[in-house]
Design an enzyme around this catalytic site. Structure first.
Site, PDB file in Angstrom:
ATOM      1  N   GLY A  16       0.837  -1.207   0.000  1.00  0.00           N
ATOM      2  CA  GLY A  16       0.000   0.000   0.000  1.00  0.00           C
ATOM      3  C   GLY A  16       0.863   1.245   0.000  1.00  0.00           C
ATOM      4  O   GLY A  16       0.458   2.289   0.508  1.00  0.00           O
ATOM      5  N   GLY A  17       2.064   1.142  -0.572  1.00  0.00           N
ATOM      6  CA  GLY A  17       3.012   2.268  -0.524  1.00  0.00           C
ATOM      7  C   GLY A  17       3.045   3.089  -1.788  1.00  0.00           C
ATOM      8  O   GLY A  17       3.954   3.894  -1.979  1.00  0.00           O
ATOM      9  N   SER A  18       2.034   2.910  -2.664  1.00  0.00           N
ATOM     10  CA  SER A  18       2.092   3.614  -3.947  1.00  0.00           C
ATOM     11  C   SER A  18       1.635   5.072  -3.839  1.00  0.00           C
ATOM     12  O   SER A  18       2.007   5.905  -4.645  1.00  0.00           O
ATOM     13  CB  SER A  18       1.238   2.883  -4.977  1.00  0.00           C
ATOM     14  N   VAL A  66      -3.722  -7.339  -3.088  1.00  0.00           N
ATOM     15  CA  VAL A  66      -3.678  -8.041  -1.796  1.00  0.00           C
ATOM     16  C   VAL A  66      -5.059  -8.516  -1.343  1.00  0.00           C
ATOM     17  O   VAL A  66      -5.170  -9.207  -0.334  1.00  0.00           O
ATOM     18  CB  VAL A  66      -2.998  -7.197  -0.688  1.00  0.00           C
ATOM     19  N   SER A 140      -6.220   2.992  11.480  1.00  0.00           N
ATOM     20  CA  SER A 140      -6.913   4.266  11.284  1.00  0.00           C
ATOM     21  C   SER A 140      -7.660   4.613  12.558  1.00  0.00           C
ATOM     22  O   SER A 140      -8.030   3.721  13.333  1.00  0.00           O
ATOM     23  CB  SER A 140      -7.913   4.117  10.141  1.00  0.00           C
ATOM     24  N   TYR A 153     -15.130  -0.744   6.725  1.00  0.00           N
ATOM     25  CA  TYR A 153     -13.872  -0.015   6.921  1.00  0.00           C
ATOM     26  C   TYR A 153     -13.550   0.055   8.420  1.00  0.00           C
ATOM     27  O   TYR A 153     -12.449  -0.296   8.847  1.00  0.00           O
ATOM     28  CB  TYR A 153     -13.978   1.390   6.324  1.00  0.00           C
ATOM     29  N   ALA A 154     -14.549   0.480   9.215  1.00  0.00           N
ATOM     30  CA  ALA A 154     -14.305   0.642  10.656  1.00  0.00           C
ATOM     31  C   ALA A 154     -14.007  -0.706  11.311  1.00  0.00           C
ATOM     32  O   ALA A 154     -13.073  -0.833  12.105  1.00  0.00           O
ATOM     33  CB  ALA A 154     -15.513   1.304  11.313  1.00  0.00           C
ATOM     34  N   ALA A 155     -14.790  -1.730  10.963  1.00  0.00           N
ATOM     35  CA  ALA A 155     -14.586  -3.039  11.598  1.00  0.00           C
ATOM     36  C   ALA A 155     -13.239  -3.624  11.212  1.00  0.00           C
ATOM     37  O   ALA A 155     -12.529  -4.180  12.060  1.00  0.00           O
ATOM     38  CB  ALA A 155     -15.708  -3.993  11.190  1.00  0.00           C
ATOM     39  N   LYS A 157     -10.534  -1.985  10.314  1.00  0.00           N
ATOM     40  CA  LYS A 157      -9.435  -1.233  10.921  1.00  0.00           C
ATOM     41  C   LYS A 157      -9.343  -1.522  12.424  1.00  0.00           C
ATOM     42  O   LYS A 157      -8.256  -1.543  12.990  1.00  0.00           O
ATOM     43  CB  LYS A 157      -9.602   0.271  10.656  1.00  0.00           C
TER      44      LYS A 157
END
Ligand SMILES: Cc1cc2nc3c(=O)[nH]c(=O)nc-3n(C[C@H](O)[C@H](O)[C@H](O)COP(=O)(O)O)c2cc1C
Length: 341
Positions: A16-18, A66, A140, A153-155, A157
């Site tokens: 995820g470094g792009s 991924v 996050s 997203y929340a779950a 993270k």
């Protein structure tokens, strides 16, 4: 070269470094001497040319989805001879317009944000074990507080935060008199944390809260005064002050730090904000998630009437070494409201 952290010769993979935070991390490692490889979703590095927040100069690149465990397992080795010292897992997906409420949207976000953390870790475990390397998972704030419309997203993270636990789980305790309750909906506390005068850096309490977002406030009764005082010892981070002062603890229910068994009242809390309000001090604003009150001090559980004097709480007063008991109290009734005309 920055002299604070030198990664010369270290092999760092940033998943995820792009772009965005991950790209910032990748470039920071590169500036500190590391060989950096990035996994992203576009076919080639050139496909990120001109994308805001993306700089792939000087780093290797592979396209790996991924969200697919097989793609993780079969991706080419990022470094020759299977080398790896640091694995940064910064991947993230989000779906808008309520798509996370649908099965497919939920699955896509979970696969990228949560499942892939485990698949990537599994894939590179042997290499990291060989180099005594480390994994960092970037989560996050949504992992602590759900955001509307993005349940996956929340779950995911939140899951990411709880996937790891610091190997250095040293417990910490210290008295902090700059403390107050500042609201009841939600119930909140503030702490005033001064900097360590010797180093100018954060005290252990502050750095633990910054790292984990969790803490427990235990009110101190007179019988515990000596033990409390012992925990104020200026000690390195690896000293467990609870053991040092022979203080018994009980597990907390909502946070990892334990609570003090003899404390009449304990507040399990999570940090909402840490404010640097000057070179010497930080304010932590925390939300109380769970309050424990010893049964013996509850007069009426329905009305939440407490026998506060019986708790024999103490407070710090002027100067160093002076304390007050909650005795010699006096009562004043509040003025009646002014008549409205
Ligand atoms: C009664 C008492 C109250 C204290 N209150 C505070 C405070 O409000 N803020 C602060 O920064 N330090 C305060 N200290 C000093 C810390 O307890 C002390 O610096 C301690 O070593 C910090 O430990 P830590 O590094 O584990 O957080 C207090 C000390 C005592 C004895």
């Amino acid at each position: 070269m920055h002299d604070d952290t030198d990664f010369t010769g270290k092999a760092v993979l940033v998943v995820g470094g792009s772009s965005g935070i991950g790209n910032g991390i990748a470039q920071a490692f590169r500036q500190r001497g590391a060989d950096v490889h990035v996994w992203g979703t576009r076919k080639t590095a050139a496909d990120y040319d001109g994308v805001s927040g993306s700089d792939l100069s000087g780093v290797g690149y592979s396209c790996v989805n991924v969200g697919d465990p097989d793609a993780i397992a079969s991706a080419p080795e990022p470094f020759a001879e299977g080398r790896m010292d640091v694995l940064i897992l910064c991947q993230g997906a989000v779906e808008y317009q309520r798509r996370e409420f649908e099965q497919e949207g939920w699955d896509r976000v979970m696969a990228v944000n949560l499942d892939s953390l485990m698949h990537c870790s599994r894939r590179f475990r042997p290499a990291l074990e060989a180099s005594a390397g480390s994994i960092t998972i970037v989560s996050s704030l949504s992992g602590y507080r759900a955001n509307k419309g993005n349940p996956a997203y929340a779950a995911s993270k939140a899951g990411a935060i709880n996937t790891t636990v610091s190997e250095d789980g040293t417990r910490n305790a210290a008295p902090y008199s700059f403390f107050n309750a500042v609201g009841d909906e939600p119930p909140m506390v503030v702490l005033g944390l001064l900097k360590d005068p010797a180093t100018g850096g954060m005290k252990n309490t502050a750095s633990n809260i910054a790292a984990t977002g969790e803490f427990v406030v235990n009110l101190v009764c007179e019988a515990d005064a000596e033990k409390m005082n012992m925990t104020s010892i200026d000690a390195p981070a690896d000293l467990d002050e609870l053991e040092y002062a022979n203080i018994e603890t009980l597990p907390s229910t909502a946070v990892t730090p334990e609570r003090i068994a003899s404390s009449p009242v304990s507040f399990e809390s999570r940090s909402l904000e840490m404010l640097e309000i000057g070179p010497r001090q930080t304010i932590v604003i925390g939300e109380i998630l769970v309050t424990h009150i010893k049964d013996e001090f509850i007069l009426d559980p329905d009305k939440v009437y407490l026998d506060t004097p019986a708790m024999k709480l103490i407070g710090r007063v002027h100067g160093s070494g002076w304390y007050a008991r909650g005795t010699d109290l006096f009562k004043m009734d509040r003025p009646k409201p002014l008549p409205k005309d």
